[in-house]
Scaffold this motif. Sequence first.
Motif, mmCIF file in Angstrom:
data_model
loop_
_atom_site.group_PDB
_atom_site.id
_atom_site.type_symbol
_atom_site.label_atom_id
_atom_site.label_comp_id
_atom_site.label_asym_id
_atom_site.label_seq_id
_atom_site.Cartn_x
_atom_site.Cartn_y
_atom_site.Cartn_z
ATOM 1 N N PRO A 1 0.817 -1.219 0.000
ATOM 2 C CA PRO A 1 0.000 0.000 0.000
ATOM 3 C C PRO A 1 0.851 1.270 0.000
ATOM 4 O O PRO A 1 2.064 1.230 0.196
ATOM 5 C CB PRO A 1 -0.790 -0.120 1.312
ATOM 6 C CG PRO A 1 -0.662 -1.531 1.743
ATOM 7 C CD PRO A 1 0.641 -2.024 1.203
ATOM 8 N N GLY A 2 0.177 2.395 -0.221
ATOM 9 C CA GLY A 2 0.847 3.684 -0.124
ATOM 10 C C GLY A 2 0.628 4.602 -1.308
ATOM 11 O O GLY A 2 0.799 5.822 -1.202
ATOM 12 N N PHE A 3 0.229 4.040 -2.447
ATOM 13 C CA PHE A 3 0.079 4.853 -3.648
ATOM 14 C C PHE A 3 -0.904 6.002 -3.455
ATOM 15 O O PHE A 3 -0.628 7.151 -3.824
ATOM 16 C CB PHE A 3 -0.361 3.977 -4.830
ATOM 17 C CG PHE A 3 -0.978 4.744 -5.969
ATOM 18 C CD1 PHE A 3 -0.201 5.586 -6.752
ATOM 19 C CD2 PHE A 3 -2.333 4.642 -6.240
ATOM 20 C CE1 PHE A 3 -0.763 6.304 -7.794
ATOM 21 C CE2 PHE A 3 -2.903 5.354 -7.276
ATOM 22 C CZ PHE A 3 -2.117 6.184 -8.059
ATOM 23 N N ARG A 4 -2.046 5.710 -2.851
ATOM 24 C CA ARG A 4 -3.062 6.755 -2.703
ATOM 25 C C ARG A 4 -2.601 7.859 -1.769
ATOM 26 O O ARG A 4 -2.904 9.043 -1.993
ATOM 27 C CB ARG A 4 -4.372 6.126 -2.205
ATOM 28 C CG ARG A 4 -5.117 5.356 -3.294
ATOM 29 C CD ARG A 4 -6.313 4.590 -2.763
ATOM 30 N NE ARG A 4 -5.881 3.394 -2.027
ATOM 31 C CZ ARG A 4 -6.705 2.486 -1.521
ATOM 32 N NH1 ARG A 4 -8.024 2.658 -1.648
ATOM 33 N NH2 ARG A 4 -6.252 1.431 -0.895
ATOM 34 N N LEU A 5 -1.863 7.510 -0.731
ATOM 35 C CA LEU A 5 -1.347 8.520 0.188
ATOM 36 C C LEU A 5 -0.300 9.388 -0.500
ATOM 37 O O LEU A 5 -0.325 10.621 -0.377
ATOM 38 C CB LEU A 5 -0.747 7.850 1.423
ATOM 39 C CG LEU A 5 -0.077 8.776 2.439
ATOM 40 C CD1 LEU A 5 -1.061 9.821 2.953
ATOM 41 C CD2 LEU A 5 0.516 7.973 3.588
ATOM 42 N N VAL A 6 0.625 8.776 -1.225
ATOM 43 C CA VAL A 6 1.660 9.544 -1.911
ATOM 44 C C VAL A 6 1.038 10.440 -2.985
ATOM 45 O O VAL A 6 1.414 11.608 -3.137
ATOM 46 C CB VAL A 6 2.716 8.599 -2.518
ATOM 47 C CG1 VAL A 6 3.705 9.368 -3.396
ATOM 48 C CG2 VAL A 6 3.474 7.860 -1.415
ATOM 49 N N ARG A 7 0.081 9.909 -3.721
ATOM 50 C CA ARG A 7 -0.594 10.726 -4.733
ATOM 51 C C ARG A 7 -1.312 11.900 -4.092
ATOM 52 O O ARG A 7 -1.259 13.031 -4.608
ATOM 53 C CB ARG A 7 -1.590 9.868 -5.530
ATOM 54 C CG ARG A 7 -2.344 10.655 -6.611
ATOM 55 C CD ARG A 7 -3.278 9.769 -7.396
ATOM 56 N NE ARG A 7 -4.283 9.143 -6.549
ATOM 57 C CZ ARG A 7 -5.202 8.290 -7.000
ATOM 58 N NH1 ARG A 7 -5.212 7.941 -8.271
ATOM 59 N NH2 ARG A 7 -6.083 7.768 -6.173
ATOM 60 N N ALA A 8 -1.979 11.657 -2.955
ATOM 61 C CA ALA A 8 -2.682 12.740 -2.264
ATOM 62 C C ALA A 8 -1.709 13.811 -1.793
ATOM 63 O O ALA A 8 -2.019 15.013 -1.819
ATOM 64 C CB ALA A 8 -3.470 12.174 -1.084
ATOM 65 N N ALA A 9 -0.518 13.388 -1.363
ATOM 66 C CA ALA A 9 0.488 14.354 -0.930
ATOM 67 C C ALA A 9 0.916 15.245 -2.087
ATOM 68 O O ALA A 9 1.013 16.477 -1.950
ATOM 69 C CB ALA A 9 1.694 13.625 -0.343
#
Length: 261
Positions: free
Chosen positions: A92-100
Amino acid sequence: MKAGLYVVATPIGHLDDLSQRALHTLQQVQLIAAEDTRQSAHLLQHHGIHTPLTACHDHNEGQRAAELIGRIQQGEAIALISDAGTPLISDPGFRLVRAAHDAGVPVSPIPGPCAAIAALSAAGLPSDRFFFEGFLPAKTAGRQARLRELATEPATLIFYEAPHRIAAMLEDLCHCFGPDRQATLCRELTKTFETLRRAPLATLRDWVASDPNQQKGEIVLVVAGADPHNRQQAQQQQALEMLKKLLPHMPLKTAAQLVAD
């Protein structure tokens, strides 16, 4: 530390593979967003890190992203880690990095271990071009369909696989790529029972099928890309399979023209 999101690579097995920069980052941030807080707690305890943990995984990442980005915008530094290795690589992590990025929040990678790259570096197969596939479909039909699509890929292929599916995956690889294609099975990298073996796919298939110990732990499979001759054979096989599927529904001449197109 400056406010921002720090994407931190953690060990894939040996806990001492945490870099000094990663250690400092995890000590200095205000919060660590972890895929599994229970799993990550062992790493933090080993290194004497007392930074608070919060869960950020596939099932809650969409909701947590806004909250975490909000905290960064208020001046906090937050680290993102996965259970092992580099976040976002089959984790996981793609959505968080994209949101950042969307929010204009600084994102900084703290590089380190990655099972795919570790396996490639020790596989003894060409590494100038490689294709990371990650996990194949769990069911046989979907797995074979995807492997047929990859059969003519000339770059070295890197797969992750669950231990309870590795025997079936190797069987499907032999069927779709041919039994003689070279591959390296990397199991439990950096751990006590680390195992690497390079051999033709058929040899690896038989070895894994006969030894239950090779069907345990974390597995990376690195497979040689198709050479020009093998690519031609694979394309011919794909054409024949397509033709067989079309023939019940149309004349031979029409089916052959569709396959040729």
